[in-house]
Write a protein that holds these residues in place. Structure first.
Motif, PDB file in Angstrom:
ATOM      1  N   TYR A 144       0.826  -1.209   0.000  1.00 60.28           N
ATOM      2  CA  TYR A 144       0.000   0.000   0.000  1.00 60.28           C
ATOM      3  C   TYR A 144       0.862   1.261   0.000  1.00 60.28           C
ATOM      4  O   TYR A 144       0.563   2.234   0.693  1.00 60.28           O
ATOM      5  CB  TYR A 144      -0.933  -0.011   1.213  1.00 60.28           C
ATOM      6  N   GLU A 145       1.907   1.249  -0.800  1.00 56.24           N
ATOM      7  CA  GLU A 145       2.807   2.398  -0.829  1.00 56.24           C
ATOM      8  C   GLU A 145       2.091   3.670  -1.278  1.00 56.24           C
ATOM      9  O   GLU A 145       2.414   4.768  -0.811  1.00 56.24           O
ATOM     10  CB  GLU A 145       4.005   2.129  -1.733  1.00 56.24           C
ATOM     11  N   GLN A 146       1.105   3.553  -2.169  1.00 58.88           N
ATOM     12  CA  GLN A 146       0.385   4.749  -2.596  1.00 58.88           C
ATOM     13  C   GLN A 146      -0.395   5.352  -1.432  1.00 58.88           C
ATOM     14  O   GLN A 146      -0.442   6.574  -1.261  1.00 58.88           O
ATOM     15  CB  GLN A 146      -0.565   4.428  -3.754  1.00 58.88           C
ATOM     16  N   GLN A 147      -1.013   4.495  -0.612  1.00 55.78           N
ATOM     17  CA  GLN A 147      -1.716   4.997   0.577  1.00 55.78           C
ATOM     18  C   GLN A 147      -0.731   5.623   1.561  1.00 55.78           C
ATOM     19  O   GLN A 147      -1.058   6.596   2.242  1.00 55.78           O
ATOM     20  CB  GLN A 147      -2.494   3.861   1.251  1.00 55.78           C
ATOM     21  N   LYS A 149       1.923   7.242   0.719  1.00 56.71           N
ATOM     22  CA  LYS A 149       2.205   8.575   0.182  1.00 56.71           C
ATOM     23  C   LYS A 149       1.015   9.506   0.375  1.00 56.71           C
ATOM     24  O   LYS A 149       1.180  10.657   0.786  1.00 56.71           O
ATOM     25  CB  LYS A 149       2.562   8.469  -1.303  1.00 56.71           C
ATOM     26  N   ASP A 150      -0.191   8.999   0.076  1.00 61.86           N
ATOM     27  CA  ASP A 150      -1.386   9.838   0.192  1.00 61.86           C
ATOM     28  C   ASP A 150      -1.610  10.305   1.628  1.00 61.86           C
ATOM     29  O   ASP A 150      -2.075  11.422   1.865  1.00 61.86           O
ATOM     30  CB  ASP A 150      -2.623   9.074  -0.296  1.00 61.86           C
ATOM     31  N   PHE A 279      -1.702  -4.614  -5.677  1.00 61.22           N
ATOM     32  CA  PHE A 279      -0.695  -3.665  -5.222  1.00 61.22           C
ATOM     33  C   PHE A 279       0.619  -4.370  -4.901  1.00 61.22           C
ATOM     34  O   PHE A 279       1.697  -3.817  -5.119  1.00 61.22           O
ATOM     35  CB  PHE A 279      -1.197  -2.900  -3.994  1.00 61.22           C
TER      36      PHE A 279
END
Length: 293
Positions: A144-147, A149-150, A279
Motif C-alpha cells: 500500500y505504498e500509494q496509501q 504517500k497519500d 498492489f
C-alpha cells in the motif's frame, strides 16, 4: 471457499446499553488484557460525543484500571451517541507468491534486531549469514505504498531508506520469526505503544507472547519503529478483530492446480484481497534489488 471468521470464539462482547440485542463488536480474551486496555480499544472502533462507562452483564461498573478483563457481555452507557468508526482497514494476506522486500531494508532490520523482537528468539546462525526462520516485516505494508504517500506517513520517518522510498526505512521494519511474521501481517496480534509496548493477542496464543512487553534494548534503539506506525498497526488490528464481526482472514495456501483466482473472488472481502494482491505485484514489478520470499 471457507474463510476463517474472527468472531468465532469470542468471550467478550460489546453492546450499546440502549440496544442490548445487537453486538457492536467483541474480543477473544487473552493474557494481559486489562480493563484500561479494553476501554482504549472500544474507543478505537466506537466514536463517542460524550463520556461513557462500561458495565458487565452482572451490572458491575468496570473501572478504567489495570485489573484483568474478564469474559462477559459489556454494555456501554452514555448520555450521548455511539457511532461505529468507519476508518479504513487495509486488508493484508500472507502470500509467498507476492511478498517482495528490498535487500537493503532486510539487511538494515537484521542488523538492528538480530532476532525475533516479539518472541526474543535470537538468530544464532546469523554470524554465517544464515537467517533461516526469520523475516524482516513492514509495519505499514509495502503493498500500500500509494496509501503511504497519500496519507503522508513519511512525516514520521527520520532515517531515510537506502532504496525504495521512505516506506522502506528501517523505522518501518521489525524482524520476526517467519510464523510470527504471518500472524503480524494478519493482525493476529499487535503491539500497543501506549501501554508499555505490550503485545496484545486477538486470537488464541500458542506462543506465550500475550501480555509480554518488548525488550528495553530494542526500545532504546533510536532506529526502532516509530510509535506512530506501531499505533497505526494496533488500530488496524482492533478494526480487524473487534469491530462488528471482524474482517475476513484470507486463505493463503493454494495447492498446485487450484483455482486461486476463483477461490479469492468467491470469498468474503474479495475486493480488498484483490486490491492487496494487485498492489503487491505492482510494488514488486516497480522495484529493483528485491528479494523474493
Amino acid at each position: 471457499m471457507s474463510v476463517a471468521n474472527r468472531s468465532v470464539g469470542r468471550d467478550v462482547h460489546v453492546y450499546d446499553a440502549k440496544n442490548p440485542d445487537t453486538a457492536l463488536g467483541g474480543l477473544i480474551l487473552t493474557n494481559g488484557v486489562t480493563n484500561a486496555n479494553f476501554y482504549s480499544m472500544v474507543e478505537i472502533f466506537c466514536i463517542f460525543d460524550s463520556s461513557f462507562f462500561l458495565r458487565d452483564e452482572g451490572g458491575r461498573t468496570i473501572q478504567r484500571d489495570d485489573s484483568p478483563l474478564h469474559p462477559s457481555k459489556y454494555y456501554i452507557l452514555t448520555n450521548g451517541s455511539i457511532t461505529i468508526n468507519n476508518e479504513g482497514y487495509l486488508a493484508r494476506a500472507v502470500s509467498v507468491a507476492s511478498g517482495t522486500r528490498l535487500a537493503s531494508f532486510r539487511d538494515a532490520v537484521r542488523e538492528r534486531d538480530k532476532g525475533c523482537v516479539v518472541t526474543g528468539k535470537v538468530a544464532v546462525n546469523a554470524y554465517k549469514n544464515n537467517w533461516v526462520g526469520f523475516q524482516a516485516a513492514h509495519v505499514f505494508p509495502l503493498a500500500y505504498e500509494q496509501q503511504w504517500k497519500d496519507g503522508n506517513y513519511s512525516r514520521w520517518i527520520t532515517i531515510p531508506a537506502a532504496d525504495g522510498g521512505t516506506i522502506n526505512s528501517v523505522q518501518n521494519g521489525i524482524l520476526l520469526r517467519s510464523d510470527i511474521h504471518a500472524r503480524f501481517d494478519t493482525y493476529d496480534f499487535s503491539i500497543d505503544p501506549d501501554d508499555g509496548y505490550k503485545i496484545i493477542c486477538f486470537n488464541l496464543d500458542g506462543e506465550g507472547i500475550a501480555g509480554k512487553h518488548l525488550d528495553q534494548r530494542f526500545l532504546g534503539d533510536p532506529n526502532r519503529p516509530v510509535d506512530q506506525l506501531l499505533r497505526w498497526h494496533f488500530r488496524q488490528a482492533v478494526f480487524a478483530n473487534m469491530r462488528g464481526a471482524g474482517e475476513p482472514i484470507f486463505e493463503c495456501d493454494f495447492p498446485p492446480g487450484s483455482d486461486m483466482m476463483g477461490e479469492i473472488m468467491s470469498s468474503p472481502g474479495a475486493a480488498g484481497r484483490m486490491e492487496f494482491e494487485l498492489f503487491s505485484r505492482l510494488a514488486a514489478s516497480n522495484k529493483e534489488n528485491v528479494i523474493h520470499s
